[in-house]
Design an enzyme around this catalytic site. Structure first.
Site, PDB file in Angstrom:
ATOM      1  N   ARG A 207       0.845  -1.195   0.000  1.00 13.09           N
ATOM      2  CA  ARG A 207       0.000   0.000   0.000  1.00 13.09           C
ATOM      3  C   ARG A 207       0.882   1.249   0.000  1.00 13.09           C
ATOM      4  NH1 ARG A 207      -5.055   1.781  -1.244  1.00 13.09           N
ATOM      5  NH2 ARG A 207      -6.081   2.921   0.435  1.00 13.09           N
TER       6      ARG A 207
ATOM      7  N   THR B 270      -9.120   0.452 -10.463  1.00 13.27           N
ATOM      8  CA  THR B 270      -8.648  -0.618  -9.572  1.00 13.27           C
ATOM      9  C   THR B 270      -8.897  -1.932 -10.288  1.00 13.27           C
ATOM     10  OG1 THR B 270      -9.084   0.665  -7.613  1.00 13.27           O
ATOM     11  CG2 THR B 270      -8.872  -1.692  -7.264  1.00 13.27           C
TER      12      THR B 270
ATOM     13  N   ASN C   3      -6.188   4.083  -7.272  1.00 14.33           N
ATOM     14  CA  ASN C   3      -7.416   4.697  -6.726  1.00 14.33           C
ATOM     15  C   ASN C   3      -8.382   5.035  -7.850  1.00 14.33           C
ATOM     16  OD1 ASN C   3      -9.191   5.326  -4.734  1.00 14.33           O
ATOM     17  ND2 ASN C   3      -8.466   7.413  -4.463  1.00 14.33           N
TER      18      ASN C   3
ATOM     19  N   GLU D 251      -4.145   8.130  -4.110  1.00 11.62           N
ATOM     20  CA  GLU D 251      -4.568   7.379  -2.932  1.00 11.62           C
ATOM     21  C   GLU D 251      -4.712   8.256  -1.692  1.00 11.62           C
ATOM     22  OE1 GLU D 251      -5.898   4.025  -3.597  1.00 11.62           O
ATOM     23  OE2 GLU D 251      -3.941   3.951  -4.524  1.00 11.62           O
TER      24      GLU D 251
ATOM     25  N   SER E  41      -7.741   1.095   3.279  1.00  4.52           N
ATOM     26  CA  SER E  41      -8.189   0.595   1.982  1.00  4.52           C
ATOM     27  C   SER E  41      -9.408  -0.290   2.168  1.00  4.52           C
ATOM     28  CB  SER E  41      -7.062  -0.229   1.365  1.00  4.52           C
ATOM     29  OG  SER E  41      -7.489  -0.856   0.172  1.00  4.52           O
ATOM     30  N   SER E  42     -10.179  -0.464   1.103  1.00  2.91           N
ATOM     31  CA  SER E  42     -11.264  -1.455   1.116  1.00  2.91           C
ATOM     32  C   SER E  42     -10.844  -2.727   0.387  1.00  2.91           C
ATOM     33  CB  SER E  42     -12.511  -0.897   0.420  1.00  2.91           C
ATOM     34  OG  SER E  42     -12.948   0.279   1.041  1.00  2.91           O
TER      35      SER E  42
ATOM     36  N   GLY F 117     -13.894  -1.594  -6.944  1.00  9.13           N
ATOM     37  CA  GLY F 117     -15.220  -1.057  -6.619  1.00  9.13           C
ATOM     38  C   GLY F 117     -15.249  -0.167  -5.393  1.00  9.13           C
ATOM     39  N   GLY F 118     -14.083   0.366  -4.958  1.00  9.32           N
ATOM     40  CA  GLY F 118     -14.074   1.256  -3.791  1.00  9.32           C
ATOM     41  C   GLY F 118     -14.726   0.552  -2.611  1.00  9.32           C
TER      42      GLY F 118
HETATM   43  O1  DON Z   1      -7.904   1.111  -1.591  1.00 12.22           O
HETATM   44  C1  DON Z   1      -9.079   1.399  -1.797  1.00 12.22           C
HETATM   45  O2  DON Z   1     -10.000   1.044  -1.094  1.00 12.22           O
HETATM   46  C2  DON Z   1      -9.421   2.222  -3.026  1.00 12.22           C
HETATM   47  N1  DON Z   1      -8.317   3.039  -3.393  1.00 12.22           N
HETATM   48  C3  DON Z   1      -9.865   1.299  -4.108  1.00 12.22           C
HETATM   49  C4  DON Z   1     -10.403   2.053  -5.297  1.00 12.22           C
HETATM   50  C5  DON Z   1     -11.285   1.278  -6.178  1.00 12.22           C
HETATM   51  O3  DON Z   1     -11.586   0.139  -5.951  1.00 12.22           O
HETATM   52  C6  DON Z   1     -11.816   1.994  -7.352  1.00 12.22           C
HETATM   53  N2  DON Z   1     -12.709   1.122  -8.057  1.00 12.22           N
HETATM   54  N3  DON Z   1     -13.531   1.045  -8.731  1.00 12.22           N
END
Ligand code: DON
Length: 582
Positions: free
Chosen positions: A120, A393, A413, A432, A464-465, A484-485
Site C-alpha cells: 500500500r 482498480t 485509486n 490514494e 483501503s477497502s 469497486g471502492g
Molecule cells: O484502496 C481502496 O479502497 C481504493 N483506493 C480502491 C479504489 C477502487 O476500488 C476503485 N474502483 N472502482
C-alpha cells in the site's frame, strides 16, 4: 399508528442493542486474542493432489496471457502474479500500475503458508492535512484527487520485488519481460482505456508529460492505434535489473521527485528510499465450514467481512425468502461499515479494538439488534452521497498447477489515478491520498467517512477497502476479489455467500449485486437484482433502494478438489477481461 408502533419496537430494539453491545464487549474481553481473531480454524488444512493445470482470471486478456507465458517458463503463481500486475500497469493504467499499490493474499502449497503482502502507498513525510482543506473548511477535492499532492509514495514496485524474491521461482527480470515487451512493441488500447482518457482529458492536459502519454493531438488514441510506452518499459527494466534500488533510488527516484516537486508536490528522495512493502499475517476466520483468508488492516475489508459473516452465521439464510435474506445481509453490511468509519486505520499508527470487532460475542450483540422485518435507520448523521464505484482498480486471481494461489487487488485509486505522469518515467501516479480521512467525517470519493484512526500522517498507510481473499472448504477452494471502492467489501461478501451455496467462478462473477455502507442509508442495487415482489417487500421493511451501475470487475478462480477441476472467470460486465484454464 402502524408506523409509531414500529418505531416503538425499534426504540426497544435499539435499547437492547446497547445493552447487548455492552455485555458483548465485556464478554469479548474474556476471549483470548486467538479466539477473538478467529485464528483457530475447524477447517482442516488442504491436503490433496495438485490441480495439474493452472487458472488465471484478470481484467485484461494480455495480462492473463502474460501470466501463462511466465508459468510456461517454469514460474509459479507468484511469478505469474508479478507478470499480470506489471502488464496491467501497461495495458490497464486507468486501474492500477507501478505508480500505485496493491494488497495480496498468497497461499503456498508446499508448506500451506498463507501470507498477506501489503504494498500500500504511504503519505510522504511532508504531508500536511491543511493542503486538502479549502478556505471554507470543506475538502479540497482537486488536491486530494488530481496532481502530485494526491499521490502517496508508490508501493507496487516494492511489492513485486518482494513477491518475486521471497515466493517466486524466476528472476524478477523474467517475470517482468512480457510487460516490458508489450510496452515496447505496443498494443491496441481497449475501449475502457479510451473511455477513461476521454473522461479525464481536461485534467490530463494540465501536465505536459500526462498529455504526451495519453493524448494524441489533444484526443484519446483511436481504437486501431498502436500504443507504445517506452518510458515505462525502461522503468520496469531498471526495476528488474536492480530490484527496489532500481525504482526507489537512482535515476527513476530522481526523476519522480523532480517531476512531483516541479508540479507543486512535496515528495523527497528519502520518502522513496524509505518505502518498504510488508508481509503481514492475513486475517483468518471460519464461516459455515469454510476458512476465509483475507486482508487485515490497513485494509478494512477483512475486518468488515469477518464482522458481516459472524453476524450472518446466526441466521439460516437458506431457509429465508429472498427479501429476508437480503434484509439480514444488508443489516450486517450496515453494522460493519459503521465500525469501518470509526475504528480502522494503519495498524502501525493506530490501536484498533480488533479483538472486539472480530469476536463472535460482539457479532452476537449486533445480531440481537436486527429486527426481523424492519430496516434499522443508520443514524442521525448527515448523509454522504457516495459516488459511482466506477471501473478503476483491478483484481486478479491465480491458481497454478501445484496448487499455489495468488489473490491480488491493485490500484491507483480513481480512474487514471492523479492523472499525473512523472516526466521521463512513464509512471502514472496514484491519487490514494483521498483514501485518508483528510477532513474528519467528510466523505471521500466513495462516500466513506473516517475519523482520527485514518487521519493522514507522515509514512502512514491510508485505509483501503481492498479485499483479496482465498476461501477454503473441505472440497472446494476459491480465489476472489474485485475493484469497486467501498463496494469491494460487499461484492466479496456476496461472492463468498454464492460460493458456499455451490456456485463456481463463472456463476459468481455474473451474479447481480447490492450494497449498503451505513451512510448514506440506502441500498444500492444493480438493476435486475431483485424481482418486483422482493423490491416491494424490502421497501415495506423501510429500505430505500437506489439503482446503481456499473458494478465491479470481479475476477475469480475456483477449484473443485473432489473432481480436481478449475474454473476461471472474468466479470461479464466488461469484455476485455479473460479467465482461462490451461
Ligand atoms: O484502496 C481502496 O479502497 C481504493 N483506493 C480502491 C479504489 C477502487 O476500488 C476503485 N474502483 N472502482
Amino acid at each position: 399508528m402502524n408506523l409509531s408502533r414500529n418505531w416503538r419496537r425499534l426504540l426497544g430494539a435499539a435499547l437492547s442493542l446497547g445493552l447487548v453491545f455492552v455485555v458483548g464487549m465485556a464478554m469479548a474481553a474474556e476471549a483470548t486474542p486467538e479466539q477473538a481473531a478467529g485464528q483457530r480454524s475447524h477447517v482442516p488444512p488442504m491436503r490433496q493432489r495438485p490441480p495439474g493445470k493452472a487458472a488465471i482470471a484478470s481484467a485484461n486478456f494480455l495480462a492473463t496471457g502474460a501470466g501463462f507465458e511466465v508459468l510456461a517458463k517454469g514460474g509459479n503463481a507468484f511469478d505469474a502474479a508479478v507478470a499480470v500486475a506489471a502488464t496491467l500497469s501497461v495495458v490497464e493504467p486507468e486501474s492500477s500500475g507501478i505508480g500505485g499499490g496493491f494488497m495480496a493474499v498468497l497461499h503456498r502449497a508446499r508448506d500451506n503458508r498463507d501470507v498477506f503482502i501489503d504494498a500500500r502507498e504511504v503519505a510522504p513525510a511532508a504531508v500536511d492535512a491543511k493542503d486538502y482543506v479549502g478556505p471554507d473548511g470543506r475538502p479540497n477535492r482537486d488536491h486530494s484527487l488530481n496532481g502530485p499532492l494526491a499521490a502517496g509514495i508508490p508501493g507496487e514496485p516494492a511489492g513485486l520485488v518482494l513477491m518475486a524474491e521471497r515466493y517466486g521461482q524466476l528472476p524478477l527480470q523474467e517475470s517482468l519481460a512480457p510487460a516490458i515487451r508489450i510496452a515496447r512493441d505496443g498494443f491496441h488500447p481497449d475501449p475502457r482505456l479510451r473511455e477513461a482518457i476521454a473522461q479525464k482529458r481536461a485534467i490530463l492536459q494540465r501536465w505536459p508529460a500526462s498529455a504526451a502519454k495519453y493524448l494524441r493531438g489533444g484526443k484519446p488514441p483511436a481504437a486501431d492505434a498502436l500504443w507504445r510506452d517506452p518510458a515505462q518499459a525502461r522503468t520496469l527494466e531498471l526495476l528488474g535489473a536492480h530490484g527496489d534500488a532500481g525504482f526507489y533510488q537512482g535515476e527513476t527516484a530522481r526523476r519522480l521527485v523532480a517531476a512531483v516537486r516541479a508540479a507543486g508536490g512535496n515528495w523527497t528522495l528519502a520518502d522513496l528510499a524509505g518505502y518498504r512493502a510488508l508481509e503481514r499475517t492475513p486475517l483468518q476466520f471460519d464461516y459455515r465450514g469454510y476458512r476465509i483468508i483475507t486482508a487485515p488492516p490497513p485494509s478494512s475489508g477483512g475486518v468488515a467481512l469477518a464482522e458481516m459473516l459472524n453476524i450472518l452465521s446466526g441466521f439460516d439464510l437458506d431457509k429465508l425468502d429472498r427479501a429476508h435474506r437480503v434484509h439480514y445481509i444488508v443489516e450486517a453490511m450496515r453494522r460493519a461499515f459503521r465500525d469501518h468509519n470509526d475504528y480502522l486505520g494503519d495498524p502501525d499508527f493506530v490501536k484498533m479494538p480488533l479483538d472486539m470487532l472480530l469476536s463472535p460475542y460482539y457479532a452476537d450483540g449486533l445480531r440481537q439488534g436486527i429486527l426481523p422485518d424492519r430496516a434499522t435507520p443508520s443514524s442521525m448523521l448527515p448523509v454522504a452521497e457516495a459516488s459511482d464505484p466506477g471501473m478503476h482498480t483491478t483484481h486478479f486471481s491465480i491458481i497454478d498447477a501445484d496448487g499455489n494461489m495468488a489473490s491480488v487487488t491493485s490500484t491507483v485509486n480513481t480512474l487514471l489515478g492523479s492523472s499525473f505522469v512523472a516526466a521521463g518515467t512513464g509512471v502514472l501516479l496514484n491519487n490514494e491520498m483521498d483514501d485518508f480521512a483528510l477532513v474528519p467525517n467528510q466523505p471521500n470519493a466513495y462516500g466513506l467517512l473516517g475519523s482520527k484512526a485514518n487521519a493522514p500522517a507522515p509514512g502512514k498507510r491510508m485505509l483501503s477497502s481492498m479485499s483479496p481473499s482465498i476461501v477454503i472448504g473441505a472440497n472446494r477452494t476459491m480465489v476472489i476479489g474485485s475493484p469497486g471502492g467501498s463496494t469491494i467489501i460487499t461484492q466479496v461478501l456476496e461472492g463468498i455467500l454464492h460460493f458456499i451455496d455451490g456456485q463456481d467462478a463463472s456463476e459468481i462473477v455474473a451474479d447481480k449485486r447490492f450494497h449498503h455502507q451505513y451512510l448514506p442509508d440506502v441500498v444500492y442495487v444493480e438493476p435486475g437484482t431483485f424481482d418486483a415482489a422482493t423490491s416491494e417487500e424490502l421497501t415495506r421493511m423501510g429500505y430505500a433502494l437506489k439503482p446503481r451501475e456499473p458494478w465491479g470487475f470481479m475476477n475469480v478462480v475456483t477449484w473443485n478438489r473432489l473432481t480436481n477441476t478449475l474454473d476461471a472467470a472474468s466479470d461479464p460486465r466488461r469484455p476485455s477481461g479473460l479467465g482461462k484454464v490451461e
